[in-house]
Design an enzyme around this catalytic site. Structure first.
Site: not given
Ligand code: PGA
Length: 252
Positions: A9, A11, A96, A98, A168, A174, A214
């Site tokens: 992903n 982003k 997601h 975010e 998630e 992140g 992560s």
């Molecule tokens: P990350 O993000 O691997 O950077 O923690 C995962 C995601 O948001 O899908």
């Protein structure tokens, strides 16, 4: 047997030129993944979709990070399912964290998107997961249950098998503070139990459930060794060719 799925992903990362460069470099991984019966792909910003798809063709999944649930209309800044289909995109992330956080994406809106994608023979990757506050209050399961029940409202048994769910936990995205494999398995198993209750065992056993948050080359194998974790949705570690390659190699 559920096939493993590794999904990057991006982003809001990578310009069109960077995305082309990256796609060319990762293309050889498609064959490798196939020989190990692993599905692999990337979810990328809208502008990158067409150039990346042109390079990867059908060798890898190329998915959107979001989509609108209506076909067309006065929705400035939005992208519709027919627009994605026109460039042969057949998967999109939905909900997601975010987007839930910054764009007011509710469970109801996610449900509308999931229904619209399925109706168009596309694959929704429905993201669920709790905040740190909810986790610490020991309310993860009831929170995730609500996300699943509302998100999958009116999704029938045949369609739900095509859907992918990504668990998630927001506190692990992140942050480098990943959930343990035991936590990931506990929640993914719980999600499968809800699916069993909503549909039946056979159906629930067909749905792929990913862990995200992560995930790195050095921990992906631990997650994938859990019974109910069928793959990973990876942000940061999917942005570099080397670590994306390592993610795949470590689950082969
Ligand atoms: P990350 O993000 O691997 O950077 O923690 C995962 C995601 O948001 O899908």
């Amino acid at each position: 047997m559920r096939r493993k799925l590794l999904l990057g992903n991006w982003k809001m990362n990578k310009t069109v030129s960077e995305s082309r460069e990256f796609a060319k470099e990762i293309k050889p991984l498609a064959k490798e993944a196939r020989s190990h019966k692993i599905d692999i792909g990337v979810c990328v910003p809208y502008l990158d979709l067409e150039p990346v798809k042109k390079i990867l063709k059908n060798s890898m999944i190329v998915g959107a990070e979001n989509v609108h649930y209506l076909e067309s209309g006065a929705y400035t800044g939005e992208v519709s399912i027919p627009m994605l289909k026109d460039i042969n995109i057949s998967l999109s992330l939905v909900g997601h964290s975010e987007r839930r956080q910054y764009d007011n994406e509710t469970n109801e809106k996610c449900n509308a998107k999931i229904l619209a994608l399925l109706k168009n023979d596309m694959v929704p990757v429905y993201c669920v997961g709790e905040s740190l506050e909810t986790f610490e209050a020991n309310k993860t399961k009831e929170f995730v249950k609500e996300q699943i029940i509302v998100g999958l409202k009116d999704v029938d048994k045949e369609d739900v098998k095509k859907l992918v769910i990504a668990y998630e936990p927001i506190w692990s995205i992140g942050t480098g503070k990943n959930a343990s494999k035991e936590i990931a398995e506990d929640v993914c198993k719980f999600i499968r139990k809800i699916l069993r209750e909503l549909y039946d065992t056979k159906t629930a056993n067909k749905v792929r459930i990913l862990y995200g948050g992560s995930v790195k080359p050095n921990n992906i194998k631990d997650y994938l060794s859990e019974k109910d974790v069928d793959g990973a949705l990876v942000g940061g570690a999917s942005l570099k060719v080397d670590s994306f390659t390592e993610l795949l190699r470590n689950i082969e």
